[in-house]
Design an enzyme around this catalytic site. Structure first.
Site, PDB file in Angstrom:
ATOM      1  N   ASN A  80      35.599 -13.213  -5.893  1.00  0.00           N
ATOM      2  CA  ASN A  80      36.231 -12.120  -5.163  1.00  0.00           C
ATOM      3  C   ASN A  80      36.575 -12.568  -3.749  1.00  0.00           C
ATOM      4  OD1 ASN A  80      35.510 -10.645  -7.399  1.00  0.00           O
ATOM      5  ND2 ASN A  80      34.799  -8.890  -6.249  1.00  0.00           N
ATOM      6  N   ARG A 129      47.359   6.447 -11.481  1.00  0.00           N
ATOM      7  CA  ARG A 129      48.663   6.738 -12.074  1.00  0.00           C
ATOM      8  C   ARG A 129      48.535   6.740 -13.584  1.00  0.00           C
ATOM      9  NH1 ARG A 129      51.197   1.326 -11.247  1.00  0.00           N
ATOM     10  NH2 ARG A 129      49.755  -0.155 -12.185  1.00  0.00           N
ATOM     11  N   SER A 140      44.721   5.137  -5.279  1.00  0.00           N
ATOM     12  CA  SER A 140      45.555   6.051  -6.061  1.00  0.00           C
ATOM     13  C   SER A 140      45.319   5.814  -7.539  1.00  0.00           C
ATOM     14  CB  SER A 140      47.049   5.856  -5.742  1.00  0.00           C
ATOM     15  OG  SER A 140      47.497   4.589  -6.175  1.00  0.00           O
ATOM     16  N   ALA A 150      41.479   2.234  -6.177  1.00  0.00           N
ATOM     17  CA  ALA A 150      40.658   2.757  -5.089  1.00  0.00           C
ATOM     18  C   ALA A 150      41.434   3.676  -4.158  1.00  0.00           C
ATOM     19  CB  ALA A 150      40.069   1.595  -4.293  1.00  0.00           C
ATOM     20  N   HIS A 167      38.007  -2.498 -17.330  1.00  0.00           N
ATOM     21  CA  HIS A 167      37.918  -3.024 -15.971  1.00  0.00           C
ATOM     22  C   HIS A 167      39.319  -3.452 -15.560  1.00  0.00           C
ATOM     23  CE1 HIS A 167      36.418  -6.350 -13.035  1.00  0.00           C
ATOM     24  NE2 HIS A 167      36.740  -5.225 -12.409  1.00  0.00           N
ATOM     25  N   ASP A 168      39.800  -2.967 -14.420  1.00  0.00           N
ATOM     26  CA  ASP A 168      41.197  -3.200 -14.066  1.00  0.00           C
ATOM     27  C   ASP A 168      41.544  -4.686 -13.964  1.00  0.00           C
ATOM     28  OD1 ASP A 168      39.787  -3.568 -11.689  1.00  0.00           O
ATOM     29  OD2 ASP A 168      40.807  -1.960 -10.602  1.00  0.00           O
ATOM     30  N   THR A 169      40.599  -5.493 -13.482  1.00  0.00           N
ATOM     31  CA  THR A 169      40.891  -6.923 -13.405  1.00  0.00           C
ATOM     32  C   THR A 169      40.989  -7.539 -14.796  1.00  0.00           C
ATOM     33  OG1 THR A 169      39.719  -7.041 -11.299  1.00  0.00           O
ATOM     34  CG2 THR A 169      40.194  -9.123 -12.394  1.00  0.00           C
TER      35      THR A 169
END
Length: 488
Positions: A295, A15, A13, A11, A235-237
């Site tokens: 969450n 990379r 940055s 959210a 999904h990053d998680t």
């Protein structure tokens, strides 16, 4: 050795990480990560609406891939990002507008309109997903008709890289439109909300090889034409959880960053009224498991506080701030990180002071006192989530793994061990990129299939740091009761 590019979009940055896969039977297969490029990401407000500048992200991704490929061949690319947000495409595959940000206010109005004729219990029973204003399902009801296709953010970038649209399973499961039991779209929910499932294609299994990069991508980045694009755990998680180096069957995880995602992996969802009331949700894991999690607001409160102080001209060094916070009296003032007042960007220290004043607690004034309040409160929130997880699954939690950026915060890790009364294993720090790369490596046959081989590679790649509970439990019990007494 094989080199993979893990594109990891957050959210604040993005990379590109170059992941070198080393096969070693004696020491274990392992992945070494090197940052090839980092670029900013921020939401932009236009006429009262909040958007992501996805074209700037795309430019950063191409630059990062160019850097990653400058020293040798890149065999494959996988993209992960935050959940729920999406781009709308026309019939020719062109982007119609920048994706809305999940913090945009339209989500709350859309949720209210849906719940006026559909109950939260009904939606949760069908999807296992908490009915949150930012859910894709609610956002789609707020969009004007006319789009041909909707692609979640990582699928959108993978489409631009490969030319093949996909709806990768872990991210698809966050939308509020997937049936967790079947792993397919829920026609019952889509019909109830008036969403045309023609916008979405078949759910794509995690680890699917989408194909080689497009010729124009090879020209723009210098990568070889045979470089494959893989639908990693997008999904990053889910990517972070894929890299948790579990040591026991009774472990829980906390994927800690802007949010703290507290959960466990299961074979089946828990879509009961008790799970809904406790704030838990059911999302897909990299292996088709269910990530049963809650969450918690996470380090968002600290990062927003630091941003506020820097806007005020204070030179705030995070390491120094955490060192000063460690010397403050513990549990002097605590708040509920999930209080809606803390959800939006802005002057977080003022909101924290107001909350403490309203509840009759000492008001934190200095940055160190405010940081101590935040970290004590997050540790308490971790404790509540772990205890609820244990009760809802009817399974003891013996260890807590903290992965992601928050695992580098030694004070938070120790406070979480103290608050939960359980050992904390911290790391890998780069869990999302590592999980992204590990799923790619398995898709290419570089690592044996299955979660056990991937967990072993995660342990070999990043040795976790251990924190044992210290001090008496009574102060944490008292602070928990004090906070409970302040809640309506």
């Amino acid at each position: 050795m094989t080199v993979l590019a893990a594109v990891d979009l957050g959210a604040s940055s993005g990379r590109v990480m170059a992941a070198t896969v080393t096969r070693d039977r004696a020491a274990g297969d392992r992945v070494t990560l090197t940052e090839a490029a980092r670029f900013p990401n921020r939401a932009v407000t236009v006429r009262g609406r909040l958007y992501w500048d996805v074209l700037s992200l795309w430019s950063g991704v191409l630059d990062g891939l160019r850097t990653a490929g400058a020293t040798g061949d890149v065999d494959a690319i996988g993209v992960d990002s935050w959940a729920v947000d999406y781009g709308l495409l026309d019939a020719d595959g062109h982007l119609l507008a920048n994706p809305h940000c999940y913090r945009d206010a339209r989500g709350a109005a859309a949720k209210a309109a849906v719940l006026a004729h559909t109950s939260a219990d009904e939606l949760f029973a069908h999807t296992g997903i908490q009915p949150q204003p930012f859910n894709t399902a609610f956002q789609l009801t707020a969009d004007a008709p006319g789009a041909h296709r909707a692609l979640l953010v990582p699928d959108l970038l993978a489409y631009w890289l490969s030319g093949r649209p996909a709806w990768e399973a872990t991210n698809a499961s966050t939308t509020g439109l997937l049936d967790p039991a079947t792993g397919d779209w829920s026609t019952a929910v889509a019909d109830r909300l008036g969403i045309d499932l023609a916008l979405l294609g078949p759910v794509t299994p995690t680890g699917t090889v989408l194909g080689p990069i497009l010729p124009e991508i090879a020209d723009a980045t210098g990568l070889g034409a045979a470089t494959q694009v893989i639908a990693t755990a997008s999904h990053d998680t889910a990517a972070a959880v894929a890299a948790v180096p579990y040591e026991t069957e009774g472990a829980a995880y906390i994927s800690c960053g802007t949010w703290s995602l507290v959960g466990t992996e299961r074979d089946t969802p828990i879509a009961t009224p008790a799970a809904l009331a406790a704030g838990f949700t059911n999302e897909r894991g990299a292996d088709g498991t269910i990530r049963f999690l809650r969450n918690v607001a996470g380090l968002w409160l600290l990062s927003e506080s630091v941003d506020t102080w820097r806007r005020e001209g204070r030179d705030t060094d995070l390491a120094g701030l955490l060192g000063a916070a460690a010397k403050e009296p513990r549990l002097r003032s605590v708040v509920d990180p999930d209080d809606p007042r803390f959800a939006d960007p802005g002057d977080m220290p003022a909101r924290l002071r107001a909350s403490c004043a309203e509840t009759g607690q000492p008001v934190p004034e200095t940055p160190a006192q405010i940081a101590a309040c935040i970290l004590d409160s997050l540790a308490l929130a971790h404790r509540r989530a772990v205890d609820a997880l244990e009760a809802l699954t009817d399974r003891p939690v013996d260890t807590v793994h903290i992965v992601g950026g928050g695992s580098k915060n030694a004070l938070l890790c120790q406070l979480t061990a103290d608050a939960t009364g359980r050992p904390v294993l911290a790391g890998p720090d780069e869990a999302t990129a590592l999980g992204n790369a590990l799923v790619q490596a398995q898709a290419l046959g570089l690592i044996e299939p299955g979660p056990a081989a991937r967990r072993a590679a995660a342990r070999a790649s990043a040795q976790p740091r251990r924190y044992e509970p210290q001090g008496p439990r009574a102060p944490w019990n008292e602070a928990s009761q004090r906070l409970l007494g302040h809640q309506p």
